[in-house]
Design an enzyme around this catalytic site. Structure first.
Site, mmCIF file in Angstrom:
data_model
loop_
_atom_site.group_PDB
_atom_site.id
_atom_site.type_symbol
_atom_site.label_atom_id
_atom_site.label_comp_id
_atom_site.label_asym_id
_atom_site.label_seq_id
_atom_site.Cartn_x
_atom_site.Cartn_y
_atom_site.Cartn_z
ATOM 1 N N HIS A 27 17.441 -9.846 8.027
ATOM 2 C CA HIS A 27 16.906 -9.232 9.256
ATOM 3 C C HIS A 27 16.624 -10.348 10.249
ATOM 4 C CE1 HIS A 27 13.967 -6.075 11.140
ATOM 5 N NE2 HIS A 27 14.514 -6.863 12.067
ATOM 6 N N HIS A 29 17.868 -11.360 14.345
ATOM 7 C CA HIS A 29 18.633 -11.102 15.570
ATOM 8 C C HIS A 29 19.030 -12.463 16.126
ATOM 9 C CE1 HIS A 29 17.135 -6.867 15.778
ATOM 10 N NE2 HIS A 29 16.140 -7.409 15.087
ATOM 11 N N HIS A 207 16.834 -0.151 11.923
ATOM 12 C CA HIS A 207 15.400 -0.373 12.123
ATOM 13 C C HIS A 207 14.713 0.999 12.067
ATOM 14 C CE1 HIS A 207 16.560 -4.304 13.580
ATOM 15 N NE2 HIS A 207 15.338 -4.619 13.969
ATOM 16 N N GLU A 210 8.942 0.683 12.110
ATOM 17 C CA GLU A 210 8.280 -0.525 12.629
ATOM 18 C C GLU A 210 7.109 -0.033 13.496
ATOM 19 O OE1 GLU A 210 10.677 -2.753 15.439
ATOM 20 O OE2 GLU A 210 9.410 -4.540 15.319
ATOM 21 N N ASP A 288 13.254 -11.903 11.747
ATOM 22 C CA ASP A 288 13.419 -11.010 12.902
ATOM 23 C C ASP A 288 13.871 -11.786 14.147
ATOM 24 O OD1 ASP A 288 13.509 -8.536 14.094
ATOM 25 O OD2 ASP A 288 11.338 -8.235 14.213
ATOM 26 N N ASP A 289 12.938 -12.334 14.918
ATOM 27 C CA ASP A 289 13.250 -13.087 16.146
ATOM 28 C C ASP A 289 12.437 -14.384 16.114
ATOM 29 O OD1 ASP A 289 14.800 -10.936 17.762
ATOM 30 O OD2 ASP A 289 13.009 -9.912 17.045
HETATM 31 N N1 ADE Z 1 15.499 -6.257 18.708
HETATM 32 C C1 ADE Z 1 15.131 -7.513 18.463
HETATM 33 N N2 ADE Z 1 14.025 -7.531 17.700
HETATM 34 C C2 ADE Z 1 13.700 -6.241 17.447
HETATM 35 C C3 ADE Z 1 12.672 -5.608 16.712
HETATM 36 N N3 ADE Z 1 11.720 -6.292 16.068
HETATM 37 N N4 ADE Z 1 12.638 -4.266 16.680
HETATM 38 C C4 ADE Z 1 13.571 -3.565 17.322
HETATM 39 N N5 ADE Z 1 14.564 -4.104 18.026
HETATM 40 C C5 ADE Z 1 14.630 -5.444 18.086
HETATM 41 ZN ZN ZN Z 2 14.538 -6.569 14.119
#
Ligand code: ADE
Ligand code: ZN
Length: 344
Positions: A27, A29, A207, A210, A288-289
């Site tokens: 997971h 991006h 996703h 969340e 994630d990011d």
């Molecule tokens: N795009 C990038 N990060 C995300 C996240 N945590 N949830 C949904 N879309 C995303």
């Molecule tokens: Zn994500």
């Protein structure tokens, strides 16, 4: 599993131990790995006007109150990506960090609609991604594939058209995914796009849970054929759903530092990870990011280990889950799992 020496050897520090575990990141991006320094450099190189003029100003924008407040910065930041070289540089920077964290396999999300709408077509970003992924495999042995995500704040028709447009460019793409703003955007709108992607031979992830309710997790499983749930932390609000996820061994790609940064939970100590583990769910830990949320996969593992005082055996289990939950062939999974068992 027999207990390995390092599982109990306290002379190995926690970060060293975490790094030593062969693991998959499931997971991530790639646009969320854009570090402020690269962002500012690419803005200058490509003459892109940004709301921020220095690395410090970019960093000061990283104060989020929810998913949408993050997505606004995330989509603005990725506007600096223009040429195949930009995409290759971004991907190489991530894969180098992943290798340093002991990642042996990465399944990497990207958001084609967010690039196409700025005039960058599939050939541009795919060429850059593929070149970097092939280099990393040659140099470091890490294998990676892409997960083509459709944006849930856009229409189902747009998602389907994106899958159709992607068809000639699917080399290196293993799955379809669903991301972006979850609240008010249930999975059902994307049934046609996911059905078409599965016809084209792609696996499916989404996703869900969340910020959105547990019913979005059920919808992702039933309507989209999702084989993994990205985040999924809100499953705990529905005991029948938890029983289903446990019974069907549906992996959850959990991202603890993301959940704190986007205020899904107030603090890491409030994170439901211990409850997810106690429910015997197939939990994996991911970043994630990472550029925006303060840590790559190793940082996430170290943070949860410290916060919840996790046994090193639990960290081994989390790494094993990540390999098992990946889309690698079974024989390759067995090789990575054997390496995990055989650590010195
Ligand atoms: N795009 C990038 N990060 C995300 C996240 N945590 N949830 C949904 N879309 C995303
Ligand atoms: Zn994500």
């Amino acid at each position: 599993m027999t207990e390995s020496r390092t599982a109990t050897d306290e002379s190995v520090t926690l970060p060293e131990f975490v790094r030593s575990l062969p693991k998959a990141e499931l997971h991530l991006h790639v646009e969320g790995t854009l570090e402020p320094e690269l962002l500012v450099r690419l803005a200058e190189r490509n003459d892109v006007d940004l709301p921020w003029s220095s690395v410090d100003e970019v960093r000061s924008a990283y104060d989020f109150v929810d998913l949408q407040s993050f997505l606004d910065v995330y989509y603005a930041g990725m506007a600096v990506l223009r040429t195949p070289d930009d995409y290759a540089e971004l991907m190489t920077a991530y894969l180098d960090r992943a290798v340093a964290d002991g990642v042996v396999r990465a399944e990497i999300f990207f958001d084609p609609q967010a690039h196409v709408e700025r005039g960058v077509g599939f050939p541009g970003f795919m060429e850059g991604f593929r070149a970097a992924m092939a280099d990393a495999r040659r140099v470091h042995g890490i294998t990676s594939e892409l997960v083509l995500c459709v944006l849930r704040h856009l229409s189902g028709e747009d998602a389907l058209a994106t899958v159709e447009a992607a068809e000639p460019h699917l080399d290196g793409v293993v799955a379809i995914g669903l991301d972006s703003a979850e609240v008010d955007n249930p999975p059902e709108r994307f049934v046609d796009a996911f059905a078409r992607a599965r016809e084209l031979g792609l696996r499916a992830v989404a996703h869900a849970g969340e910020e959105g309710p547990p019913s979005f997790i059920t919808g992702a499983l039933d309507e989209l054929g999702a084989e993994r749930i990205d985040h999924g932390v809100r499953c705990l609000e529905d005991t029948d759903l938890v029983a289903r996820l446990r019974r069907d061994r549906v992996p959850l790609t959990v991202c603890p530092l993301s959940n704190v940064a986007l205020r899904v939970v107030d603090t890491l100590a409030d994170h439901p990870l211990p409850r997810l583990l106690a429910e015997d769910l197939v939990v994996t830990i991911n970043s994630d990011d990472p550029s925006y949320f303060g840590g790559y996969v190793g940082d996430n593992l170290v943070a949860v280990a410290e916060t919840f005082d996790l046994d090193r055996d639990v960290l081994v289990e989390l790494a094993a889950n990540s390999i098992t939950a990946s889309f690698l062939e079974d024989d390759v999974k067995q090789i990575h799992l054997a390496d995990l068992d055989a650590r010195p």
